[in-house]
Design a protein around this motif. Structure first.
Motif, PDB file in Angstrom:
ATOM      1  N   GLU A   4      37.143  32.891  46.850  1.00  8.60           N
ATOM      2  CA  GLU A   4      37.025  33.590  45.561  1.00  8.60           C
ATOM      3  C   GLU A   4      38.294  34.355  45.224  1.00  8.60           C
ATOM      4  O   GLU A   4      38.750  34.374  44.103  1.00  8.60           O
ATOM      5  CB  GLU A   4      35.829  34.546  45.613  1.00  8.60           C
ATOM      6  N   SER A   5      38.904  35.024  46.225  1.00  9.06           N
ATOM      7  CA  SER A   5      40.081  35.847  45.939  1.00  9.06           C
ATOM      8  C   SER A   5      41.311  34.992  45.661  1.00  9.06           C
ATOM      9  O   SER A   5      42.295  35.482  45.137  1.00  9.06           O
ATOM     10  CB  SER A   5      40.342  36.822  47.086  1.00  9.06           C
ATOM     11  N   ARG A   6      41.300  33.683  46.042  1.00  7.07           N
ATOM     12  CA  ARG A   6      42.435  32.813  45.784  1.00  7.07           C
ATOM     13  C   ARG A   6      42.335  32.106  44.433  1.00  7.07           C
ATOM     14  O   ARG A   6      43.282  31.487  43.993  1.00  7.07           O
ATOM     15  CB  ARG A   6      42.569  31.768  46.891  1.00  7.07           C
ATOM     16  N   LYS A   7      41.193  32.166  43.785  1.00  5.91           N
ATOM     17  CA  LYS A   7      41.040  31.519  42.483  1.00  5.91           C
ATOM     18  C   LYS A   7      41.958  32.192  41.464  1.00  5.91           C
ATOM     19  O   LYS A   7      42.136  33.401  41.504  1.00  5.91           O
ATOM     20  CB  LYS A   7      39.597  31.646  41.995  1.00  5.91           C
ATOM     21  N   PRO A   8      42.498  31.397  40.511  1.00  8.59           N
ATOM     22  CA  PRO A   8      43.296  32.033  39.459  1.00  8.59           C
ATOM     23  C   PRO A   8      42.430  33.021  38.685  1.00  8.59           C
ATOM     24  O   PRO A   8      41.284  32.734  38.363  1.00  8.59           O
ATOM     25  CB  PRO A   8      43.701  30.864  38.568  1.00  8.59           C
ATOM     26  N   ALA A   9      42.970  34.171  38.416  1.00  9.02           N
ATOM     27  CA  ALA A   9      42.232  35.215  37.692  1.00  9.02           C
ATOM     28  C   ALA A   9      42.580  35.174  36.215  1.00  9.02           C
ATOM     29  O   ALA A   9      43.642  34.704  35.823  1.00  9.02           O
ATOM     30  CB  ALA A   9      42.575  36.585  38.270  1.00  9.02           C
ATOM     31  N   ILE A  10      41.662  35.676  35.407  1.00  6.88           N
ATOM     32  CA  ILE A  10      41.958  35.860  33.991  1.00  6.88           C
ATOM     33  C   ILE A  10      43.034  36.928  33.878  1.00  6.88           C
ATOM     34  O   ILE A  10      42.990  37.947  34.566  1.00  6.88           O
ATOM     35  CB  ILE A  10      40.682  36.276  33.242  1.00  6.88           C
ATOM     36  N   ASP A  11      44.011  36.693  33.015  1.00  8.95           N
ATOM     37  CA  ASP A  11      45.095  37.659  32.848  1.00  8.95           C
ATOM     38  C   ASP A  11      44.559  38.997  32.372  1.00  8.95           C
ATOM     39  O   ASP A  11      43.797  39.062  31.406  1.00  8.95           O
ATOM     40  CB  ASP A  11      46.123  37.150  31.834  1.00  8.95           C
ATOM     41  N   MET A  12      44.949  40.050  33.074  1.00 13.75           N
ATOM     42  CA  MET A  12      44.648  41.422  32.673  1.00 13.75           C
ATOM     43  C   MET A  12      45.964  42.176  32.782  1.00 13.75           C
ATOM     44  O   MET A  12      46.432  42.477  33.874  1.00 13.75           O
ATOM     45  CB  MET A  12      43.599  42.048  33.606  1.00 13.75           C
ATOM     46  N   LYS A  13      46.561  42.453  31.652  1.00 13.77           N
ATOM     47  CA  LYS A  13      47.889  43.069  31.654  1.00 13.77           C
ATOM     48  C   LYS A  13      47.790  44.577  31.542  1.00 13.77           C
ATOM     49  O   LYS A  13      47.050  45.085  30.700  1.00 13.77           O
ATOM     50  CB  LYS A  13      48.703  42.504  30.498  1.00 13.77           C
ATOM     51  N   LEU A  14      48.553  45.267  32.388  1.00 12.72           N
ATOM     52  CA  LEU A  14      48.594  46.724  32.310  1.00 12.72           C
ATOM     53  C   LEU A  14      49.281  47.091  31.006  1.00 12.72           C
ATOM     54  O   LEU A  14      50.465  46.840  30.801  1.00 12.72           O
ATOM     55  CB  LEU A  14      49.345  47.321  33.494  1.00 12.72           C
ATOM     56  N   GLU A  15      48.510  47.645  30.099  1.00 19.55           N
ATOM     57  CA  GLU A  15      48.975  47.915  28.745  1.00 19.55           C
ATOM     58  C   GLU A  15      49.401  49.365  28.570  1.00 19.55           C
ATOM     59  O   GLU A  15      50.464  49.652  28.032  1.00 19.55           O
ATOM     60  CB  GLU A  15      47.842  47.588  27.760  1.00 19.55           C
ATOM     61  N   VAL A  16      48.538  50.288  29.008  1.00 19.72           N
ATOM     62  CA  VAL A  16      48.761  51.703  28.726  1.00 19.72           C
ATOM     63  C   VAL A  16      48.321  52.557  29.909  1.00 19.72           C
ATOM     64  O   VAL A  16      47.282  52.310  30.502  1.00 19.72           O
ATOM     65  CB  VAL A  16      47.956  52.146  27.471  1.00 19.72           C
TER      66      VAL A  16
END
Length: 199
Positions: A4-16
């Protein structure tokens, strides 16, 4: 390492990152004097003030806030998919909500605007993270002369939105648009820069 931890993750960008301050206007002057770009200074529907600045060349901004809860902002293209992924990884995530005059309202914003649909989660130490769905940037938030994508998933999502909008464009014009690559490119560049979209 688990599968599970090696699966590609949905992008979550540090915004603020929210910076606690005692005097918002004094802090605003300080950061503007450093040459930081003022991205936003307005009052939200719930009466809270949104004041955001970005250091030169930085993809991440700061919010100045006097409130006690200081979340870190993560932007995502699809808040429901991001929420589902976090839950699959064992994170307790709030339901999706939006802001109104009386504060938090359950469910995504009915008009589905960028910055409108939110969800939160905490880390084990109680640090609050705020997920925010963004598909089109506010004007001035990014360099209008530069279009970049952090991943193929981001580019694919932008192409899907352009395709849907282009389908509506072809309905209005009544025929096939042989110049669709240029139309897609113009749409994607304008969307990312927060400029008016082509029709």
């Amino acid at each position: 390492m688990s599968t599970e931890s090696r699966k590609p993750a949905i992008d979550m960008k540090l915004e603020v990152v929210v910076i606690p301050v005692s005097d918002v206007d004094r802090a605003k002057r300080f950061y503007e004097d450093l040459g930081w770009r003022l991205d936003a200074d307005f009052v939200r529907a719930d009466g809270s003030r949104a004041l955001q600045l970005t250091p030169p060349g930085s993809p991440t901004s700061i919010h100045l806030d006097k409130g006690p809860a200081l979340p870190r902002f993560l932007i995502v293209n699809d808040i429901e998919a991001a929420r589902a992924e976090l839950i699959a990884r064992g994170v307790d995530v709030s339901e999706v909500f939006h802001r109104g005059a009386e504060g938090r309202i359950e469910g995504p914003d009915p008009e589905r605007p960028s910055y409108g649909s939110l969800a939160t989660f905490n880390d084990p130490d109680g640090n609050v993270w705020l997920l925010q769905q963004v598909t089109q940037r506010l004007p001035g938030r990014v360099d209008g002369n530069s279009t970049t994508f952090a991943s193929s998933a981001d580019l694919a999502a932008a192409l899907r939105r352009a395709a849907a909008a282009h389908g509506e464009h072809e309905k209005r014009t009544g025929g096939h648009d042989a110049n669709w690559p240029d139309w897609y490119a113009d749409y994607i560049v304008r969307e990312q820069a927060g400029k008016p979209l082509p029709e």
